[in-house]
Design a protein around this motif. Sequence first.
Motif, short mmCIF file in Angstrom:
data_model
loop_
_atom_site.label_atom_id
_atom_site.label_comp_id
_atom_site.label_asym_id
_atom_site.label_seq_id
_atom_site.Cartn_x
_atom_site.Cartn_y
_atom_site.Cartn_z
N ASN A 163 48.11 32.20 12.58
CA ASN A 163 49.15 32.40 13.52
C ASN A 163 49.68 33.90 13.76
N ALA A 164 49.62 34.50 12.91
CA ALA A 164 50.15 36.10 12.69
C ALA A 164 49.19 36.85 13.41
N ARG A 165 47.85 36.41 13.10
CA ARG A 165 46.77 37.13 13.99
C ARG A 165 46.87 37.03 15.63
N ALA A 166 47.20 35.54 15.80
CA ALA A 166 47.50 35.49 17.32
C ALA A 166 48.64 36.08 17.92
N GLU A 167 49.70 36.30 17.06
CA GLU A 167 50.82 36.99 17.58
C GLU A 167 50.38 38.49 17.95
N GLN A 168 49.48 39.14 17.05
CA GLN A 168 49.00 40.53 17.27
C GLN A 168 48.13 40.52 18.28
N PHE B 112 40.40 11.57 3.76
CA PHE B 112 41.11 12.66 3.06
C PHE B 112 40.40 13.91 3.14
N ARG B 113 38.97 13.92 2.91
CA ARG B 113 38.02 15.24 2.98
C ARG B 113 38.43 15.74 3.94
N LEU B 114 38.56 15.16 5.34
CA LEU B 114 38.78 15.67 6.83
C LEU B 114 40.00 16.42 6.73
N VAL B 115 41.28 15.77 6.26
CA VAL B 115 42.63 16.21 6.24
C VAL B 115 42.90 17.18 5.27
N ARG B 116 42.18 17.26 4.22
CA ARG B 116 42.43 18.33 2.83
C ARG B 116 42.67 19.68 3.55
N PRO B 117 41.97 20.28 4.34
CA PRO B 117 41.98 21.56 4.68
C PRO B 117 42.85 21.69 5.66
N MET B 118 43.40 21.16 6.38
CA MET B 118 43.92 21.09 7.61
C MET B 118 45.50 21.10 7.56
N GLU B 119 46.19 22.23 7.61
CA GLU B 119 47.67 22.40 7.34
C GLU B 119 48.48 21.70 8.30
N SER B 120 48.00 21.21 9.43
CA SER B 120 48.82 20.54 10.58
C SER B 120 48.69 19.31 10.18
N MET B 121 48.08 18.45 9.52
CA MET B 121 47.76 17.01 9.20
C MET B 121 48.70 16.60 8.24
N TYR C 250 48.33 23.63 16.17
CA TYR C 250 47.43 23.24 15.10
C TYR C 250 48.00 23.84 13.75
N SER C 251 49.19 23.77 13.45
CA SER C 251 49.69 24.43 12.31
C SER C 251 51.05 23.68 11.75
N SER C 252 51.71 24.43 10.71
CA SER C 252 52.97 23.74 10.16
C SER C 252 54.17 24.53 10.93
N GLU C 253 53.66 25.29 11.85
CA GLU C 253 54.80 26.22 12.59
C GLU C 253 54.92 25.66 14.06
N LYS C 254 54.96 24.27 14.34
CA LYS C 254 54.61 23.76 15.62
C LYS C 254 55.87 24.13 16.36
N ALA C 255 57.06 24.33 15.70
CA ALA C 255 58.27 24.67 16.58
C ALA C 255 58.18 26.08 17.22
N LYS C 256 57.22 26.95 16.77
CA LYS C 256 57.17 28.02 17.60
C LYS C 256 56.51 28.27 19.03
N MET C 257 55.77 26.86 19.37
CA MET C 257 55.04 26.80 20.53
C MET C 257 55.73 26.59 21.64
N PHE C 258 57.12 26.44 21.61
CA PHE C 258 57.78 26.33 22.66
C PHE C 258 57.87 27.79 23.93
N VAL C 259 58.04 28.61 22.94
CA VAL C 259 58.28 29.91 23.43
C VAL C 259 57.14 30.54 24.50
N PRO C 260 55.85 30.50 23.79
CA PRO C 260 54.85 30.81 24.65
C PRO C 260 54.33 29.88 25.95
#
Length: 972
Positions: free
Chosen positions: A27-32, A237-246, A59-69
């Motif tokens: 997310n930080a890289r996307a902002e940059q 579980f193997r699929l969701v384990r690495p995905m922060e947004s799930m 697709y992250s735990s910071e979904k609340a940020k998507m309204f501004v862009p």
Amino acid sequence: MTGITDFDSLRRAIAENGERPEGPARNARAEQLLADAERLDVPLAVIEALGHQLKVYNYSSEKAKMFVPFARLLRMWDEHPEDFDEYETHTLHWVFKWMTAGMLDQPHIPLASIEKWLGEMEHRYRLAGHSERAVRSAEFSVAAHIGDVPRAERAYTAWLAADRDRMADCHACELHGQGWWQAERGRDAAAVELWGPVLEGEFSCAHEPHTVLASSLLPLLRLGRTDEARAHHLRGFRLVRPMESMRAAYADHVEFCALSGNEARALELLAERPAYFTDDGQPRSKMDFLAVVTLLMDRLTELGLGARAVPGPAGRAWTAAELAVHARGEAEALAARFDARNGTSFVGEQTRARMARRPLVDRLPLGVRTAPKAAAPAAPLVRPAAVPEEAEASGLPALLARARRLSDGLQPHAVEAWAAVARAAEDTELDARDRAEIADHEAMGLGPGGAELFERAAELYAEAGDPGEALAARARAAYVRALAGDPEGALTAVAEPYERVLALYAEEGTGVRQTASVVMARARILMRPVQEADGPVPARVLSAAEEAAREVLALVGGRADEDVRLAAREAEARAMLAQTAARAGDLDAAAELFGRAVDGYVGAGLPWFAVEYEARLASLAHHRGDAAGAERALLDALEHGGDHLEPPGRARLHLQLAEVLGGRGRAEEAADHALRAAHWADEAGESATLGAWARQMLGGLLLRLGKWAEAAEVLESALLDLSAEAHGDGAVVQAKWWLGDCLSELGEHRAAAERRLEAAGIARHWPEQQDHATLAHLAAESLSHAGLLAEADAAYARAGDLWRSLDATHGLVRSLRARAWLALRSGAGADEARELMASAVTECGTALASAAGPEARARLTGELGGTHRQFGDLLARAADRDAPDPAVLGEAVTQLDQAVAVFTRLGPDALHERADAELAAGWLESDLARPAAAAARARRVLTAYADAPEDDEQAGPRREEAGRLLRLTERD
């Protein structure tokens, strides 16, 4: 400096960031990147950077940020729609759906605003000419969330009735939502049916089948389809384990564990994701997660584990009871915020109902073990024992009667029944006989440490006027000395009771039961050296044991109907004779005697005593190559043992059965028994020993069945415990090898390479280097697929050296060919690639010249033909596509002609390979503007397949390709 100097470099950076794992860093890289895009002063660059930022937020735990862009994108569209290309126009309308769902997840956004936004979406979709399908789907989500069932049903119907267009969610996501609604309405079977195409791989996307697998867990448990539920958990579980947004799907897996008797695994899952307790970017998934945490903590408290340390929010230590209170408060507070926003009580009711769910099965074995972690409990969870039968008995007389009934009939739990008598009689004066039996059975429960108590029991039997039983107790005292490692002392100790009981029996001073007990104790002592010997047993030892067993048979033979104890003595004596026969090398006699011993126990109503000898029968059958006989014996052992089997014995029987069935090609049944073996090993507290063996076998069987994700989970669990010291390095290598195969099939090539290299590192020390070479070669393949080309080339070179040392031409040639292709891919150059491929041709030719036997020559001839074919393909690929060098293409044709000639020598068996090489050469002839030569090759292929049936799956495609080539040449 960020390295973003123009639009192209920005697009490359966006693509690279999109491949990074979900999370704050991406997310930080996307902002940059957005800041970089703004400096380029190109509107479309800003639009693409905003779209990327919106996507990574979603697709992250910071979904609340998507309204501004998104608000900024919408404003740019309204002011300058011409700045948007076709793709970004489509994307802008597509993410309207994300906004609607995202607003529902945020309780601070008023419901009126959400309804207004829904209307705005409908208006803009209509203006853009889109179907209302996506709009009705979004309306359904709003209605279902607030609990307006009639509106949800109307919207659901309209959603399915509307035409699918480019704005509709993908098939996988739509089916997930439809199945979710069916499950919510109590129609589990309909839900699972709807999810079928996603579960079977027909439809997929970034979040599917991840969420479908998670959503299916409880419906499958409720339907009693536990095997599918287990598989979906391991795979999902193997699929969701690495995905922060799930987080919501992750919560479904924790809930499944809590409701299937796998509370310890649920705790491990919590420990893996500490941030899920506090991440605030999506309040609705946080509420779902905390509700499941509450459910799990309440379950632990109910099991008497409220004081157990558990993983929880960072900053302090938590017990299960404390975390239950905290999580409940947080979940209910969030639910209250949603209800206040929605003007209903629906979310709160649903949340409280979820926290109050009850287990759906007592214990569902998963195949994986609970690995100890610092944040999770180190000791296994222990369930409260069932209320013993003694609690139902009233008074000492009833307890005595029950204990005698069990011991006289050789029934299980007799020792425990006499212990209950002892506890009940602590303040009661008992007669000598009662006290003798209490001491006798207490001694039996002590095993090798019971000698002194047996002697005390003997004194009490003598005091009670039963000299025969006193001698039997002394003989039992002698036998436990043998168990304690003193067979010579035991034999000396049993001599006097043996002689005295025979004299007493001859004088009719005692009965056959007591006499048989002493004679059997002596026989058991004489059998100990036979049973414990690692190698050959001296003839005199075998003879003494056999003679003692026959003495038991002579005493009790034919009297099985008189007393169940005599029947048991007769059966045990036959089993002893079977063991001596096996030691003497007479396996047929051993099998016959073990069979008679089993029949004796079963006929006496004591089938649980037959289990040990049925296991011996299975081993004999396996040794003699009688797999069917081994299977029968093991199944009988499990049946006869029933509930009386202790967990370690049950685990071993299931493990043996899995091995037998796997060897007979029945992998599905074998996997079921390996799963049961792992479960019972865990129950026995042998996860790290017997359990690791079972999991290793289960993983291999699941791999054989093509269940890659399940196999990977199980093998990773097995490797937590497998060690060279305890299990042998062969078991470790095999598990890592299988895991590498699974990871390769799952597309996790870097991880596959790591496992294969680890296995190769162990195998490199073995005298036989075939496995080392194979693993090095497989690791090279994985490194190549992972894009690590230099590492892959080094691994292939190492594999090639090993193949050469083994005189294994096929492996050597394939490693050289692989390196040639790598050289072309990596930019090392066509010259190096050509040199490597030429070396492969030379190695083939050299080996073929000295090959012995027609089979070896045929294999090497096929390898040579394949190498010429690949050489031609490589040269064609190396030629400049825009301005191909005719000389290089001509050289490629020459190599393909040599392939055709080699395959021709192999005759009809290589028809398809010959045709493929001929067609490849024909297309190159066409590129070289030689239509006549190309046509001639096409006709040769058609002639070769002239007599092949029209529906021949091999011939059809080649005939079709030859026809296309011929038509092209005719036009030319």
